[in-house]
Scaffold this active site. Structure first.
Site, short mmCIF file in Angstrom:
data_model
loop_
_atom_site.label_atom_id
_atom_site.label_comp_id
_atom_site.label_asym_id
_atom_site.label_seq_id
_atom_site.Cartn_x
_atom_site.Cartn_y
_atom_site.Cartn_z
CB SER A 238 -0.89 0.16 1.11
OG SER A 238 -1.55 1.08 1.43
CE LYS A 239 -2.37 5.99 -3.46
NZ LYS A 239 -2.58 6.69 -4.84
NE ARG A 240 -4.38 4.21 2.50
CZ ARG A 240 -5.15 3.52 1.36
NH1 ARG A 240 -4.95 4.31 0.11
NH2 ARG A 240 -5.50 2.52 1.40
NE ARG A 241 0.68 -2.12 4.95
CZ ARG A 241 -0.52 -2.35 4.56
NH1 ARG A 241 -1.66 -1.99 5.13
NH2 ARG A 241 -0.49 -3.11 3.60
#
Length: 469
Positions: A238-241
């Site tokens: 995930s690009k958020r994580r």
């Protein structure tokens, strides 16, 4: 894959962020398949979501693909989905005229109220109402009531989807904009795409798109849904994580060849007990049918190790040239002639090119960098005595590597220490760190005057910090 059977594959990213490593892997799989058959990879930018798209992201995708080597004769594009709006509208009209699509004014709350189940899909309420186009009315595909749709997938065999459980999906929203499903199918058909290789998250879309191809009079493509990429916790990247932007790895000094090799191994392996292989071998051996369907683990430590291997395989001149962009942005001015002397020492010690800056900075800075942890580790025990003896031993020493090492070994013998312990305070005094380039070669390059000045400064700092002072 037969070299006499040319294929057309496509990579169709949405420019809504930096280039994801998962997208890069899909693009590479497509690229290799095209190369094997003398075919073509079409780059199509799916830019119809104007609220999230940015020209910056589009340019980033194009640059990243070129960095990985995906350009040249077998590459076509970029094309932009937004330029095909007339084709999408014409396809929608064709489906309406053929009775394969209808207008619907239902909203989600209406469906839930009728079915009593917020998780259930659309119930076909507007199928036979004969609604005309108008405000608040979406266009839906009339999915067959009976039978099934079989998807021919090179990785997953022949998944069968019962048509009865495929809801009448939306083709165009109430504002007239078409959905991914229709635009994607129309673009693939108009561009002659023969094989669609993409992430497994799109497998559920495949029967819907296949029904669209058939309804529009086309022969569906050959499908291949490659496995999801996960992190060390086996969670989907995930690009958020997670660190997933290809540009970030490029900025850190990962080599394109190493990244390309590693990404190809996310789900596939070359023959024999090997992983680091020439690109020509990958192109020759890769078969999309051999890709494993299990989730592929993106191991950044392994990628880093790969990159170190690729760096060490470079001729030292190429390594030095590759380091220059990182030195040019460093907070010091690196003398090219001096760096040419340092490059052979650093060549086998960096895993990513950005590491070259902290590895050689002590030579180009007026004073060595200060790292408290390194200072505390190196300047303990008899550090003051060793520095004093080293300063004395180096004052009249012939300034060459072997003699500098021999003099410090003698200092160690006098203090009952092995060379590793003896050189620790000298290394910290001169370079500012406990690890780095070979010490005695570094001292030779740094020179007598600067070396002695730094040892003296470290002695003074130790004396000032001593309780006795």
């Amino acid at each position: 894959m037969s070299s006499t059977s040319s294929i057309r594959v496509r990579f169709a990213p949405s420019p809504t962020g930096m280039f994801h490593v998962g997208g890069a892997r899909s693009a590479l799989f497509n690229w290799v398949m095209a190369a094997q058959s003398g075919g073509t990879l079409v780059l199509r930018i799916e830019d119809t979501d104007t609220s999230r798209n940015s020209p910056e992201w589009t340019e980033g995708i194009i640059r990243a693909m070129a960095w990985l080597g995906m350009d040249g004769g077998q590459y076509e594009g970029p094309y932009f989905q937004s330029a095909n709006a007339d084709k999408h509208a014409a396809a929608a009209r064709t489906l309406i005229e053929a009775g394969r699509a209808y207008y619907c004014d239902c909203v989600r709350d209406d469906v839930i109220a009728r079915t009593g189940d917020q998780h259930k899909g659309y119930d076909g309420f507007c199928r036979d109402r004969g609604l005309e186009p108008g405000p608040g009315r979406a266009l839906r595909f009339r999915t067959p009531d009976r039978g099934h749709t079989t998807v021919i997938d090179l990785l997953r065999g022949k998944p069968v989807f019962e048509n009865a459980v495929l809801e009448d999906f939306v083709l165009a929203r109430a504002d007239g904009s078409v959905t991914f499903l229709l635009a994607n199918a129309v673009d693939d058909m108009s561009q002659g795409i023969t094989h669609v290789v993409r992430g497994e998250e799109h497998l559920s879309n495949a029967p819907k798109q296949q029904l669209l191809w058939e309804a529009l009079g086309g022969e569906p493509p050959v499908w291949a849904h490659v496995p999801v990429i996960v992190n060390e916790k086996r969670q989907k990247l995930s690009k958020r994580r997670d660190k997933v932007a290809l540009e970030d790895y490029q900025a850190e000094g990962y080599l394109a060849a190493a990244m390309r090799n590693y990404l190809m191994l996310l789900g596939w392996a070359p023959s024999g007990d090997r992983e680091i292989v020439p690109w020509e071998v990958i192109v020759d051996e890769f078969r999309i049918e051999d890709v494993n369907t299990s989730p592929a683990f993106f191991d950044e430590k392994k990628l880093r190790s790969f990159n170190g291997e690729y760096i060490r395989a470079l001729p030292v001149e190429e390594f030095a040239a590759a380091c220059l962009p990182f030195l040019e942005s460093a907070p010091f001015e690196a003398d090219p002639a001096v760096f040419d002397q340092l490059a052979p020492l650093a060549h086998t010690r960096v895993a990513v090119l950005a590491e070259i800056v902290p590895m050689v900075d002590f030579v180009f800075l007026d004073e060595p960098p200060f790292d408290e942890q390194s200072w505390n580790k190196g300047m303990k025990g008899p550090a003051a005595e060793i520095l004093a003896a080293a300063e004395e031993a180096y004052r009249d020493a012939p300034w060459e590597t072997a003699e500098l090492k021999d003099r410090l070994e003698q200092v160690g013998v006098a203090h009952g220490l092995k060379l590793g312990k003896t050189q620790a305070p000298v290394r910290v005094a001169v370079t500012g760190r406990t690890v780095g380039l070979p010490l005695f070669e570094s001292l030779e390059i740094l020179g007598r005057e600067r070396t002695l000045a730094r040892i003296a400064a470290a002695r003074a700092k130790l004396a000032a910090a001593s309780p006795a002072s």
